[in-house]
Motif scaffolding. Structure first.
Motif, PDB file in Angstrom:
ATOM      1  N   TYR A   1       1.397   5.390  -2.122  1.00  0.00           N
ATOM      2  CA  TYR A   1       0.841   6.362  -3.063  1.00  0.00           C
ATOM      3  C   TYR A   1       1.852   7.473  -3.283  1.00  0.00           C
ATOM      4  O   TYR A   1       2.775   7.677  -2.489  1.00  0.00           O
ATOM      5  CB  TYR A   1      -0.499   6.919  -2.562  1.00  0.00           C
ATOM      6  CG  TYR A   1      -0.387   7.836  -1.363  1.00  0.00           C
ATOM      7  CD1 TYR A   1      -0.487   9.209  -1.509  1.00  0.00           C
ATOM      8  CD2 TYR A   1      -0.205   7.319  -0.082  1.00  0.00           C
ATOM      9  CE1 TYR A   1      -0.391  10.057  -0.409  1.00  0.00           C
ATOM     10  CE2 TYR A   1      -0.122   8.147   1.017  1.00  0.00           C
ATOM     11  CZ  TYR A   1      -0.219   9.514   0.862  1.00  0.00           C
ATOM     12  OH  TYR A   1      -0.132  10.347   1.939  1.00  0.00           O
TER      13      TYR A   1
ATOM     14  N   THR B   1     -10.735   2.890  -2.742  1.00  0.00           N
ATOM     15  CA  THR B   1     -10.037   2.991  -4.030  1.00  0.00           C
ATOM     16  C   THR B   1      -8.737   2.204  -3.965  1.00  0.00           C
ATOM     17  O   THR B   1      -7.956   2.360  -3.009  1.00  0.00           O
ATOM     18  CB  THR B   1      -9.750   4.464  -4.363  1.00  0.00           C
ATOM     19  OG1 THR B   1     -11.002   5.157  -4.485  1.00  0.00           O
ATOM     20  CG2 THR B   1      -8.974   4.581  -5.665  1.00  0.00           C
ATOM     21  N   THR B   2      -8.493   1.396  -4.983  1.00  0.00           N
ATOM     22  CA  THR B   2      -7.269   0.602  -5.055  1.00  0.00           C
ATOM     23  C   THR B   2      -6.699   0.698  -6.468  1.00  0.00           C
ATOM     24  O   THR B   2      -7.444   0.578  -7.457  1.00  0.00           O
ATOM     25  CB  THR B   2      -7.558  -0.872  -4.714  1.00  0.00           C
ATOM     26  OG1 THR B   2      -8.127  -0.947  -3.407  1.00  0.00           O
ATOM     27  CG2 THR B   2      -6.283  -1.705  -4.764  1.00  0.00           C
ATOM     28  N   ASP B   3      -5.401   0.958  -6.577  1.00  0.00           N
ATOM     29  CA  ASP B   3      -4.701   0.987  -7.867  1.00  0.00           C
ATOM     30  C   ASP B   3      -5.382   1.921  -8.856  1.00  0.00           C
ATOM     31  O   ASP B   3      -5.647   1.553 -10.025  1.00  0.00           O
ATOM     32  CB  ASP B   3      -4.594  -0.423  -8.455  1.00  0.00           C
ATOM     33  CG  ASP B   3      -3.772  -1.356  -7.586  1.00  0.00           C
ATOM     34  OD1 ASP B   3      -2.825  -0.868  -6.939  1.00  0.00           O
ATOM     35  OD2 ASP B   3      -4.085  -2.555  -7.530  1.00  0.00           O
TER      36      ASP B   3
ATOM     37  N   LYS C   1       0.852  -1.189   0.000  1.00  0.00           N
ATOM     38  CA  LYS C   1       0.000   0.000   0.000  1.00  0.00           C
ATOM     39  C   LYS C   1       0.885   1.235   0.000  1.00  0.00           C
ATOM     40  O   LYS C   1       1.596   1.499   0.961  1.00  0.00           O
ATOM     41  CB  LYS C   1      -0.912   0.001   1.231  1.00  0.00           C
ATOM     42  CG  LYS C   1      -1.895   1.168   1.267  1.00  0.00           C
ATOM     43  CD  LYS C   1      -2.809   1.065   2.491  1.00  0.00           C
ATOM     44  CE  LYS C   1      -3.790   2.223   2.525  1.00  0.00           C
ATOM     45  NZ  LYS C   1      -4.709   2.158   3.688  1.00  0.00           N
TER      46      LYS C   1
ATOM     47  N   GLY D   1      -2.154  -0.332  -4.464  1.00  0.00           N
ATOM     48  CA  GLY D   1      -2.696  -1.128  -3.373  1.00  0.00           C
ATOM     49  C   GLY D   1      -3.862  -0.384  -2.744  1.00  0.00           C
ATOM     50  O   GLY D   1      -4.449   0.516  -3.337  1.00  0.00           O
ATOM     51  N   GLY D   2      -4.167  -0.717  -1.523  1.00  0.00           N
ATOM     52  CA  GLY D   2      -5.262  -0.021  -0.869  1.00  0.00           C
ATOM     53  C   GLY D   2      -5.976  -0.931   0.110  1.00  0.00           C
ATOM     54  O   GLY D   2      -5.424  -1.933   0.577  1.00  0.00           O
ATOM     55  N   PRO D   3      -7.222  -0.583   0.405  1.00  0.00           N
ATOM     56  CA  PRO D   3      -7.972   0.534  -0.193  1.00  0.00           C
ATOM     57  C   PRO D   3      -7.686   1.861   0.499  1.00  0.00           C
ATOM     58  O   PRO D   3      -7.305   1.900   1.663  1.00  0.00           O
ATOM     59  CB  PRO D   3      -9.417   0.112   0.037  1.00  0.00           C
ATOM     60  CG  PRO D   3      -9.368  -0.673   1.320  1.00  0.00           C
ATOM     61  CD  PRO D   3      -8.055  -1.409   1.303  1.00  0.00           C
ATOM     62  N   TYR D   4      -7.886   2.966  -0.237  1.00  0.00           N
ATOM     63  CA  TYR D   4      -7.815   4.322   0.276  1.00  0.00           C
ATOM     64  C   TYR D   4      -9.218   4.902   0.278  1.00  0.00           C
ATOM     65  O   TYR D   4     -10.001   4.668  -0.657  1.00  0.00           O
ATOM     66  CB  TYR D   4      -6.893   5.186  -0.587  1.00  0.00           C
ATOM     67  CG  TYR D   4      -5.434   4.813  -0.478  1.00  0.00           C
ATOM     68  CD1 TYR D   4      -4.596   5.491   0.403  1.00  0.00           C
ATOM     69  CD2 TYR D   4      -4.893   3.791  -1.272  1.00  0.00           C
ATOM     70  CE1 TYR D   4      -3.248   5.157   0.508  1.00  0.00           C
ATOM     71  CE2 TYR D   4      -3.557   3.451  -1.168  1.00  0.00           C
ATOM     72  CZ  TYR D   4      -2.743   4.136  -0.274  1.00  0.00           C
ATOM     73  OH  TYR D   4      -1.427   3.803  -0.177  1.00  0.00           O
TER      74      TYR D   4
END
Length: 576
Positions: free
Chosen positions: A29, A115-117, A27, A58-61
């Protein structure tokens, strides 16, 4: 079964250690872009539009945030916040923006679905008033375009600065934080940079001719200028108040000392005294020099005196530690006579052998370090009995003692009051309004003078005599005897008599030279016999040196165990 259980526990521990790192590694960013469009409006107000494109791996955010520091600004108004080109309504749900306008720093938080990738674009538009300030003969714009607190890297950044119409710069533009490429047009400046590291701030500084943007300083700077003006105006008065208080206070303390400090009614020529001048015990003799304080050394001297008089004996029982320090055991001896112990001697005796008040139970022996530790813990009780003995023997004056305690109390109260007044003065200097800074400076001068006078008063208390005239004469005599013992230690030509080691060791300990006194006999090859010290060999002087070293080490152990600004808009930025 037990072996399988250990495997399970080990696997769980390994999972707990490794799993967070795997999560962290999966994870991350960064900002593909961090752009700002800044319009410098009339009056030096800034209209700022920030655009940040986060690439999430990665994530999630579920959120991103931007914080705006209010320092060195008059006002910050959030105009709008958008995500992926869509302006968001206020709220705390996904697809909404949460704005804490009343906080400092102002917190703007975009909420979105997990949100992921993916990449998301966040836009923030706000207006800053008061960040342009007067700097010498210029009007200076200063603002953090990129905050210093951002945990992510920035791949690229473009900063567009729109200059006010008809205004020219009074010097070169400045933008820190990266190797910026600058492009200038008649009405704008464009800065571009690549690969800006995490937590690297970008601070914009532009200077314009004085009066071209501002007709008066911003409110926060006006406060600072007014505070500085009042402080400068009050400084001579504050210095005068402090100096006057110091002079008057010093005169008062001097007069108080002359009128109240005890003066000896007669003199005494000490001469040379080669033996104890009177019947005082080692602790009482040492207290003549330390009262009203009673240090641990006097309790140790009492213990040695009890050994000399046959109340206890000390036995070497082995070695301990890396340096093979000798260990001694203190053993109670049967009472050899009907002469009772003095109160402080009985107190030391009871402390060493752990006899509780009102109890007949008592230990028969104790190791030396434990005995010293008990004396340290009970030092307050021992001190009280020594002082009581000195008062009853008319060596210490209760009136003088009470006056010294009163002076000490005044000193402590004065120091605490000066600290309180000092902080009040700092508060008033920061307030500025209604000449409070001026009054605050006067209070600061008074508080500093009061603190200095309190220290002087405390020094006076420490030198205040608490002994009676009889005690002062005795102290002079015992001082001469102590000097004689010290002279015997220092001079290699001195002739020591073997019985002196036994007779004067407790007094030497009370005078803080016990270890040197024992070593002097060892250095001269003397081996006096001490009935109260039992060791594996007949090297008595060396054994006493080892004993005093053990006492010193135990005493140290027991004592240690008891005891122009940076600009506005810094803020932060990130996601999570």
């Amino acid at each position: 079964m037990a072996k399988r259980f250990r495997y399970v526990i080990g696997a769980l521990v390994l999972f707990c250690l490794v799993f967070p790192f795997q999560m962290a590694a999966g994870k991350s960013y960064q900002a593909e872009r961090f752009d700002s469009d800044v319009v410098i409006e009339e009056g030096g107000t800034l209209l700022v539009t920030e655009t940040i494109v986060f690439q999430f791996s990665g994530g999630p955010y579920t959120y991103a945030f931007r914080q705006l520091d209010r320092s060195e600004t008059d006002r910050i108004d959030i105009l709008s916040a958008a995500m992926d080109g869509v302006e968001l309504p206020r709220g705390m749900q996904a697809g909404q923006v949460e704005i804490s306008s009343a906080s400092d720093p102002i917190d703007v938080r975009w909420h979105f679905a997990p949100t992921t990738d993916q990449s998301r674009t966040f836009t923030l538009k706000y207006r800053v008033s008061g960040t342009t300030r007067v700097a010498g003969n210029t009007d200076q714009v200063k603002w953090y375009l990129i905050p210093g607190d951002h945990e992510y890297k920035i791949q690229s950044s473009t900063m567009m600065i729109h200059l006010p119409a008809g205004r020219t710069l009074a010097g070169a533009a400045g933008l820190t934080g990266a190797a910026w490429n600058e492009e200038a047009t008649p009405d704008s400046l464009i800065f571009t940079a690549q690969d800006i590291p995490a937590n690297r701030a970008a601070i914009l500084t532009l200077s314009f001719p004085g009066g071209s943007l501002l007709t008066h300083p911003p409110a926060w700077q006006a406060v600072q200028l007014e505070r500085a003006r009042q402080t400068r105006a009050a400084f001579p008065w504050a210095a005068g108040v402090g100096l006057a208080c110091l002079i008057l206070g010093s005169l008062g303390l001097t007069r108080f000392w002359r009128n109240n400090h005890p003066v000896r009614s007669e003199t005494f020529e000490q001469g040379i005294i080669t033996r104890p001048p009177n019947e005082l015990s080692p602790a009482e003799a040492g207290a003549l020099f330390s009262l009203p304080n009673v240090p641990l050394e006097l309790a140790v001297a009492t213990l040695l005196d009890l050994a000399r008089r046959g109340w206890v004996r000390m036995e070497q029982i082995g070695h301990k530690g890396f340096l093979t320090r000798q260990v001694f055991l203190i053993v109670r001896e049967p009472v050899v006579n009907d002469i009772p112990l003095r109160p402080h001697e009985q107190t030391a005796y009871d402390l060493v052998f752990d006899r509780q008040p009102g109890s007949s139970q008592i230990s028969d022996s104790v190791e030396l370090p434990k005995a010293i530790e008990r004396l340290q813990r009970g030092l307050r009780l021992f001190s009280e009995t020594v002082i009581e003995t000195m008062l009853n023997g008319q060596w210490m004056d209760p009136v003088r003692r009470q006056k010294r305690r009163r002076i000490t109390s005044w000193s402590v109260i004065g120091m605490l009051l000066s600290i309180l007044v000092f902080f009040i003065s700092l508060f008033m200097i920061g307030a500025v309004s209604e000449n409070r800074a001026f009054v605050g400076m006067l209070l600061m001068g008074f508080s500093i003078a009061l603190f200095v006078l309190s220290i002087a008063c405390l020094s006076m208390a420490s030198n205040w005599l608490v002994l009676t005239d009889r005690g002062l004469r005795a102290r002079k005599q015992w001082w001469a005897f102590a000097d004689y013992l010290k002279g015997q230690v220092r001079s290699q030509a001195s002739i020591l008599q073997e019985e002196w080691l036994n007779d004067y060791l407790p007094f030497a300990a009370a005078f803080h030279i016990g270890d040197r006194w024992a070593r002097a006999f060892q250095d001269r090859g003397l081996q006096p016999q001490l009935a109260w010290l039992r060791a594996a060999d007949d090297m008595q002087a060396a054994n006493v040196v080892a004993l005093m070293a053990g006492i010193s080490a135990s005493s140290d152990s027991a004592s240690g165990a008891s005891g122009g600004g940076g600009g506005g808009g810094g803020g932060a930025s990130g996601a999570g």
